[in-house]
Design a protein around this motif. Structure first.
Motif, short mmCIF file in Angstrom:
data_model
loop_
_atom_site.label_atom_id
_atom_site.label_comp_id
_atom_site.label_asym_id
_atom_site.label_seq_id
_atom_site.Cartn_x
_atom_site.Cartn_y
_atom_site.Cartn_z
N PHE A 21 -58.03 -10.09 -42.79
CA PHE A 21 -57.22 -9.39 -41.79
C PHE A 21 -56.02 -10.25 -41.38
O PHE A 21 -54.89 -9.78 -41.29
CB PHE A 21 -58.09 -9.05 -40.57
CG PHE A 21 -57.31 -8.57 -39.36
CD1 PHE A 21 -56.53 -7.42 -39.43
CD2 PHE A 21 -57.34 -9.30 -38.18
CE1 PHE A 21 -55.80 -7.00 -38.31
CE2 PHE A 21 -56.62 -8.87 -37.07
CZ PHE A 21 -55.85 -7.72 -37.13
N ILE A 22 -56.28 -11.55 -41.17
CA ILE A 22 -55.20 -12.44 -40.72
C ILE A 22 -54.19 -12.68 -41.85
O ILE A 22 -52.98 -12.51 -41.67
CB ILE A 22 -55.78 -13.77 -40.22
CG1 ILE A 22 -56.58 -13.55 -38.93
CG2 ILE A 22 -54.67 -14.82 -40.01
CD1 ILE A 22 -57.34 -14.79 -38.45
N PRO A 74 -46.68 -11.93 -31.30
CA PRO A 74 -47.88 -11.21 -30.87
C PRO A 74 -48.84 -10.97 -32.02
O PRO A 74 -48.45 -10.46 -33.07
CB PRO A 74 -47.32 -9.88 -30.36
CG PRO A 74 -46.03 -9.69 -31.10
CD PRO A 74 -45.48 -11.08 -31.29
N THR A 75 -50.07 -11.38 -31.86
CA THR A 75 -51.12 -11.08 -32.85
C THR A 75 -52.36 -10.62 -32.08
O THR A 75 -52.68 -11.15 -31.02
CB THR A 75 -51.45 -12.31 -33.73
OG1 THR A 75 -51.73 -13.44 -32.91
CG2 THR A 75 -50.29 -12.66 -34.66
N SER A 103 -50.21 -9.91 -27.44
CA SER A 103 -50.38 -8.57 -28.05
C SER A 103 -51.03 -7.62 -27.05
O SER A 103 -51.90 -8.00 -26.27
CB SER A 103 -51.27 -8.67 -29.29
OG SER A 103 -51.59 -7.37 -29.77
N PHE A 105 -53.09 -5.69 -27.94
CA PHE A 105 -54.49 -5.74 -28.36
C PHE A 105 -55.11 -7.10 -28.11
O PHE A 105 -56.01 -7.54 -28.85
CB PHE A 105 -54.61 -5.36 -29.84
CG PHE A 105 -54.27 -3.92 -30.12
CD1 PHE A 105 -54.90 -2.89 -29.43
CD2 PHE A 105 -53.32 -3.57 -31.06
CE1 PHE A 105 -54.59 -1.56 -29.67
CE2 PHE A 105 -53.00 -2.24 -31.32
CZ PHE A 105 -53.64 -1.23 -30.62
N HIS A 124 -46.28 -7.62 -25.50
CA HIS A 124 -45.93 -6.69 -26.58
C HIS A 124 -46.67 -5.37 -26.37
O HIS A 124 -47.81 -5.33 -25.91
CB HIS A 124 -46.32 -7.31 -27.92
CG HIS A 124 -46.99 -6.38 -28.87
ND1 HIS A 124 -46.31 -5.42 -29.59
CD2 HIS A 124 -48.28 -6.24 -29.22
CE1 HIS A 124 -47.17 -4.75 -30.33
NE2 HIS A 124 -48.36 -5.22 -30.13
N TYR A 126 -47.35 -1.30 -28.16
CA TYR A 126 -47.12 -0.21 -29.10
C TYR A 126 -46.89 1.04 -28.26
O TYR A 126 -47.32 1.10 -27.10
CB TYR A 126 -48.33 0.01 -30.01
CG TYR A 126 -48.42 -0.99 -31.15
CD1 TYR A 126 -47.41 -1.08 -32.09
CD2 TYR A 126 -49.53 -1.81 -31.29
CE1 TYR A 126 -47.50 -1.98 -33.14
CE2 TYR A 126 -49.62 -2.72 -32.34
CZ TYR A 126 -48.60 -2.79 -33.26
OH TYR A 126 -48.69 -3.68 -34.29
N ASP A 284 -39.04 -13.47 -36.83
CA ASP A 284 -40.34 -13.93 -37.33
C ASP A 284 -40.54 -13.51 -38.77
O ASP A 284 -39.87 -12.62 -39.28
CB ASP A 284 -41.52 -13.51 -36.43
CG ASP A 284 -41.95 -12.06 -36.59
OD1 ASP A 284 -41.79 -11.46 -37.67
OD2 ASP A 284 -42.50 -11.52 -35.60
N GLY A 286 -42.77 -15.74 -42.02
CA GLY A 286 -42.79 -16.78 -43.05
C GLY A 286 -42.39 -18.17 -42.59
O GLY A 286 -42.30 -19.07 -43.43
N GLY A 307 -46.53 -16.08 -36.51
CA GLY A 307 -47.64 -15.14 -36.39
C GLY A 307 -48.95 -15.79 -36.80
O GLY A 307 -49.80 -16.13 -35.97
C1 LIG Z 1 -53.66 -11.08 -37.47
C2 LIG Z 1 -52.33 -10.53 -37.08
C3 LIG Z 1 -52.24 -9.62 -36.03
C4 LIG Z 1 -51.01 -9.11 -35.65
N1 LIG Z 1 -50.96 -8.28 -34.57
C5 LIG Z 1 -49.76 -7.80 -34.16
C6 LIG Z 1 -49.67 -6.97 -33.02
O1 LIG Z 1 -50.64 -6.69 -32.35
N2 LIG Z 1 -48.44 -6.50 -32.69
C7 LIG Z 1 -47.30 -6.83 -33.40
O2 LIG Z 1 -46.22 -6.38 -33.06
N3 LIG Z 1 -47.36 -7.63 -34.47
C8 LIG Z 1 -48.55 -8.12 -34.87
N4 LIG Z 1 -48.61 -8.96 -35.94
C9 LIG Z 1 -47.35 -9.38 -36.61
C10 LIG Z 1 -46.78 -10.67 -35.97
O3 LIG Z 1 -46.32 -10.44 -34.67
C11 LIG Z 1 -45.59 -11.22 -36.77
O4 LIG Z 1 -44.60 -10.22 -36.91
C12 LIG Z 1 -45.92 -11.75 -38.15
O5 LIG Z 1 -47.24 -12.26 -38.22
C13 LIG Z 1 -44.92 -12.86 -38.48
O6 LIG Z 1 -45.11 -13.37 -39.73
P1 LIG Z 1 -45.88 -14.76 -40.05
O7 LIG Z 1 -47.33 -14.45 -39.91
O8 LIG Z 1 -45.46 -14.98 -41.47
O9 LIG Z 1 -45.40 -15.82 -39.10
C14 LIG Z 1 -49.83 -9.48 -36.35
C15 LIG Z 1 -49.92 -10.38 -37.40
C16 LIG Z 1 -51.14 -10.92 -37.78
C17 LIG Z 1 -51.18 -11.92 -38.90
#
Ligand SMILES: Cc1cc2nc3c(=O)[nH]c(=O)nc-3n(C[C@H](O)[C@H](O)[C@H](O)COP(=O)(O)O)c2cc1C
Ligand SMILES: CC(C)CC(=O)C(=O)O
Length: 361
Positions: A21-22, A74-75, A103, A105, A124, A126, A284, A286, A307
């Motif tokens: 998932f991550i 936000p994650t 997030s 969530f 953040h 939705y 964001d 990479g 992220g």
């Molecule tokens: C496990 C996970 C959960 C995420 N949850 C959200 C979220 O709830 N809301 C959101 O806008 N983006 C979410 N994202 C996207 C991140 O905010 C971000 O755009 C992205 O992870 C950036 O890329 P990076 O992981 O390469 O740094 C999530 C990303 C991951 C990996």
């Protein structure tokens, strides 16, 4: 020592479905790979003899000062990897002087997270079909001292994430999105092979009919700055400014939404050009080391958000892991700024980078 060290340590302790998932992206993960590869197509142009005895990474956004331009994207569901979840992340980000975008969530309450924070928090959101859910969150965010709202606009549906679908990924155990009514969230716990429970839940609860015109509804309900996350084109950047948003995050959601979408770094210059000086543009996708941050800042980002890496830090070492990951990335950035002869963030502009020879367009 590096983000990849935290990644390796995290992998050893995180449940395999949660790891997928991550780490995973949408479909064949082309955009996920493109986000990382894009940095390698730039090379840095160091200047010399510029007095780099002091390097300053401090930056202000919406009137709040951060010690570093490297923040936490936000994650969802931090308790999947650490018992304390977002409370630990907030402590770690605070100790590093970094922005933490929470997030919607989150698996800890907004109030608990705010209580642990030592630096700025943004919330953040939705766009849920049930607007009363959004209205309630907006009110709570303001009361708890959050400094901005980040509306993610690249997810009218959740991307087809093959890993999660194959795993029948669902949010298990006692982890839950505690800031949202449990009845609204019930679907996220229902595991079914071939389907991702979070995608099923989003299909049910996200409003895919929202348009630019609906932003006025949110604007009326809050005096907090509104930031749109998930902008990848000059056209949408111009529309965002025209609709009065206060900030933009260039993002393809870490390659988790539209597979084949442009690498986030490749979209950054056109968004910065279209937004002009009107609003801060954050980035964001990479960023894994200080030189990546330097490249994005040179292309016009005010801040870069991470992220996956903070989740690696959190899984590997709780709040200390988050702090360590953010400090490491910031130290790498400061080091790169010194070696590039640009000791202040204000010195960073496009003259810092060029296309890798052979990649000129
Ligand atoms: C496990 C996970 C959960 C995420 N949850 C959200 C979220 O709830 N809301 C959101 O806008 N983006 C979410 N994202 C996207 C991140 O905010 C971000 O755009 C992205 O992870 C950036 O890329 P990076 O992981 O390469 O740094 C999530 C990303 C991951 C990996
Ligand atoms: C729970 C998910 C919908 C969160 C998210 O945006 C993601 O996993 O990328």
């Amino acid at each position: 020592m590096t983000a990849s060290d935290y990644q390796r340590l995290a992998r050893e302790v995180v449940d395999p479905d949660v790891w997928d998932f991550i780490e995973g992206g949408a479909e064949s993960e082309r955009t996920l790979r493109a986000n990382l590869a894009a940095f390698d197509r730039f090379r840095l142009r160091p200047r010399v003899l510029t007095d780099v005895s002091t390097v300053d990474t401090a930056v202000s956004v919406f009137g709040t000062r951060y010690r570093t331009p490297v923040g936490v994207a936000p994650t969802a569901y931090h308790r999947l990897v650490d018992d304390e979840g977002e409370v630990a992340t907030a402590r770690g980000a605070g100790a590093a002087g970094a922005l933490f975008v929470v997030s919607v969530f989150a698996s800890r309450t907004l109030e608990d997270i705010a209580g642990a924070a030592g630096s700025g928090l943004w919330l953040h959101l939705y766009w849920f079909r049930r607007r009363e859910v959004m209205a309630g969150l907006v009110e709570r965010a303001a009361a708890a001292g959050f400094g901005a709202l980040v509306l993610t606009v690249d997810a009218p549906r959740i991307g087809r994430r093959w890993r999660d679908m194959r795993n029948g990924f669902a949010i298990g155990g006692d982890v839950a999105a505690v800031n949202i009514d449990a009845a609204v969230m019930a679907l996220t716990h229902h595991s079914d092979e071939g389907r991702s429970a979070i995608a099923e839940h989003a299909a049910e609860s996200f409003d895919a009919a929202v348009t630019w015109a609906d932003l006025a509804w949110l604007r009326q309900r809050t005096s907090l700055p509104i930031v749109l996350k998930g902008i990848l084109t000059a056209e949408d950047a111009a529309l965002a400014v025209a609709h009065g948003v206060d900030g933009i995050i260039v993002s393809n959601h870490g390659g988790r939404q539209l597979d084949g979408a442009v690498a986030s770094l490749d979209a950054l210059p056109e968004v910065v050009d279209a937004a002009g000086a009107a609003v801060p543009v954050l980035f964001d996708g990479g960023v894994r080391r200080g030189t990546d941050a330097l490249t994005a800042l040179a292309l016009g980002a005010r801040m870069v958000l991470l992220g996956r890496p903070p989740l690696w830090g959190l899984a590997a070492g709780g709040a200390d892991g988050v702090e360590g990951l953010l400090r490491t990335t910031t130290e790498e950035l400061a080091h790169a700024m010194a070696l590039a002869g640009r000791p202040r963030l204000a010195d960073l502009d496009r003259s810092v980078v060029r296309a890798r020879p052979g990649d000129e367009r």
